[in-house]
Design an enzyme around this catalytic site. Sequence first.
Site: not given
Ligand code: PCA
Length: 218
Positions: A86, A150, A173
Site C-alpha cells: 500500500e 486496514c 494487504h
Molecule cells: N481487512 C479489512 C479489515 C480487516 C482485514 O483483514 C480491510 O481491508 O480494511
Amino acid sequence: MTARRRPPVLLLTGFEPFGGERSNPSWEVARRLDRKRIGGLEIVALRLPVGATRAVRGLSATIDRIMPDAVLGLGQAGGRPSLSLERIAINLVDDGMRDGSGRGSAKERPVLRGGPDAYFSRLPLARILRELGRARVPADYSLSAGAFICNAVMYASLHRLRAKPAVPAGFIHLPHSSAQASRHRNAASMTVELMERGIRVAIAAIARSIKASRRAHA
Ligand code: PCA
C-alpha cells in the site's frame, strides 16, 4: 553502568476474521512470525479487532508501550491476486461493511479528527517489491489501502510515528488463503506458507533499509 540495548523490534499486526470468514490470513501470518528474528529485527505480533476505533486504540497503545523500530500492518483484501504494497492511507473511515462485532454502519468519519488528509507509506516499497520478485512471491503496488479498518490502522500508525521519521511504517494487504478459496471460487488465492515467505522477505528488506540509513547517519 551501560544499559544493554534491546534488539530492534518490528511490530507486526494482523486482524481477527471478519465478513463471515473462519480465518484471516493476516493473523495466520503474523502469529507464525511472533517472536522470530528476521534480519536482526525481533517480531512482536499483535491481533487487532475489525472495528476502526478499537483497532486504532489498540495499535496506538501498543506503539506507545513497546516503541517499535518498525511497524508493518497486514490485512486481508480478498480478491487481490498478489501481495499489495500500500502506498497511501487516507483520513477516512467508511465502514459500510459489517465489522467483526456484527454491528456495521455506513457512516463516514475521519480516522483521527484534525489529522492530515493522508500519509504516504514509509516502507522501502521499491526494495520490497524487487526482493519479492527475486523470491518469486507475487506482489504489486496498490495506490490506496481503501477506507475500511486496514486503512485506519495504516493511517494511525503513520500518525503516531509522525515525529519519528526514521521508523519505517506501512501496510501490506494479502489475498484469500487457499483455505478460504472454496468459498470464493472465482477469486485468486495463495497458501499461507507463500504469504509468510513473502512477509519474511519484506521484513528482511525493511531490516536492511534500517541498517543502511543508520550507517548513512552514523
Ligand atoms: N481487512 C479489512 C479489515 C480487516 C482485514 O483483514 C480491510 O481491508 O480494511
